[in-house]
Design an enzyme around this catalytic site. Structure first.
Site, PDB file in Angstrom:
ATOM      1  N   HIS A 255       0.847  -1.198   0.000  1.00 53.00           N
ATOM      2  CA  HIS A 255       0.000   0.000   0.000  1.00 53.00           C
ATOM      3  C   HIS A 255       0.872   1.234   0.000  1.00 53.00           C
ATOM      4  CE1 HIS A 255       0.653  -1.400   4.129  1.00 53.00           C
ATOM      5  NE2 HIS A 255       0.692  -0.132   4.479  1.00 53.00           N
TER       6      HIS A 255
ATOM      7  N   HIS B  10       0.965   5.109   1.162  1.00 60.19           N
ATOM      8  CA  HIS B  10       0.340   6.122   2.017  1.00 60.19           C
ATOM      9  C   HIS B  10       0.445   7.485   1.324  1.00 60.19           C
ATOM     10  CE1 HIS B  10       0.318   3.769   5.893  1.00 60.19           C
ATOM     11  NE2 HIS B  10       1.325   3.149   5.328  1.00 60.19           N
TER      12      HIS B  10
HETATM   13  P1  5GP Z   1       1.727   0.118   7.384  1.00 60.51           P
HETATM   14  O1  5GP Z   1       2.290   0.407   8.745  1.00 60.51           O
HETATM   15  O2  5GP Z   1       1.550  -1.358   7.151  1.00 60.51           O
HETATM   16  O3  5GP Z   1       2.479   0.812   6.287  1.00 60.51           O
HETATM   17  O4  5GP Z   1       0.314   0.810   7.377  1.00 60.51           O
HETATM   18  C1  5GP Z   1      -0.909   0.147   7.517  1.00 60.51           C
HETATM   19  C2  5GP Z   1      -1.969   1.211   7.629  1.00 60.51           C
HETATM   20  O5  5GP Z   1      -3.223   0.609   7.484  1.00 60.51           O
HETATM   21  C3  5GP Z   1      -1.946   1.946   8.974  1.00 60.51           C
HETATM   22  O6  5GP Z   1      -1.779   3.331   8.757  1.00 60.51           O
HETATM   23  C4  5GP Z   1      -3.300   1.597   9.583  1.00 60.51           C
HETATM   24  O7  5GP Z   1      -3.864   2.666  10.311  1.00 60.51           O
HETATM   25  C5  5GP Z   1      -4.132   1.232   8.364  1.00 60.51           C
HETATM   26  N1  5GP Z   1      -5.180   0.253   8.635  1.00 60.51           N
HETATM   27  C6  5GP Z   1      -5.042  -0.918   9.303  1.00 60.51           C
HETATM   28  N2  5GP Z   1      -6.207  -1.576   9.354  1.00 60.51           N
HETATM   29  C7  5GP Z   1      -7.098  -0.811   8.691  1.00 60.51           C
HETATM   30  C8  5GP Z   1      -8.499  -0.968   8.397  1.00 60.51           C
HETATM   31  O8  5GP Z   1      -9.154  -1.932   8.749  1.00 60.51           O
HETATM   32  N3  5GP Z   1      -9.093   0.042   7.680  1.00 60.51           N
HETATM   33  C9  5GP Z   1      -8.391   1.140   7.260  1.00 60.51           C
HETATM   34  N4  5GP Z   1      -9.075   2.074   6.594  1.00 60.51           N
HETATM   35  N5  5GP Z   1      -7.080   1.322   7.521  1.00 60.51           N
HETATM   36  C10 5GP Z   1      -6.450   0.350   8.226  1.00 60.51           C
END
Ligand code: 5GP
Ligand code: ZN
Length: 115
Positions: A101, A103
């Protein structure tokens, strides 16, 4: 599609999300725990775990994530003020969801180095 992946579940609409963009390959939705006034997560529908797993065949798809991100940045009025695009990969970067993903963060000042 992975059965237990949170972002695959969002893609299948098994988990609700505030969707801001969708097409046949890419989705974008608001982050559930926003780190900035604008915090959107852009994903391919294809389950790729992390940037290290991108293959040559994915180049167009990954490029599309950036293309969609800059369009959303304009819609959210952070394009001129500035924004940050981030891929977290693996433990040291704090990757929590193992479905690749991008951001999109905007609406406030960011610092460098990011910490
Ligand atoms: P990472 O740390 O893996 O780069 O970011 C994962 C992101 O996904 C985090 O910013 C977290 O807040 C978001 N996230 C995790 N679970 C969910 C969810 O169920 N729905 C949404 N909309 N965001 C999520
Ligand atoms: Zn997935």
């Amino acid at each position: 599609m992975e059965k237990d992946c949170i972002f695959c579940k969002i893609s299948r609409k098994e988990i609700p999300s505030k969707m801001v963009y969708a097409d046949e390959e890419v989705l974008a939705f608001e982050d559930i725990n926003p780190q900035a006034p604008v915090h959107i997560v852009i994903i391919p529908k294809k389950h790729i775990e992390k940037t290290s797993d991108i293959t040559e065949g994915d180049i167009g798809l990954i490029g599309k994530l950036v293309f969609v991100a800059q369009k959303i940045a304009k819609e959210k009025n952070v394009s001129d003020s500035g924004y940050r695009l981030v891929f977290n990969c693996n433990k040291d970067a704090g990757q929590a969801v193992f479905h690749i993903h991008l951001h999109l963060l905007g609406g406030r000042k960011f610092f460098w180095p990011p910490g």
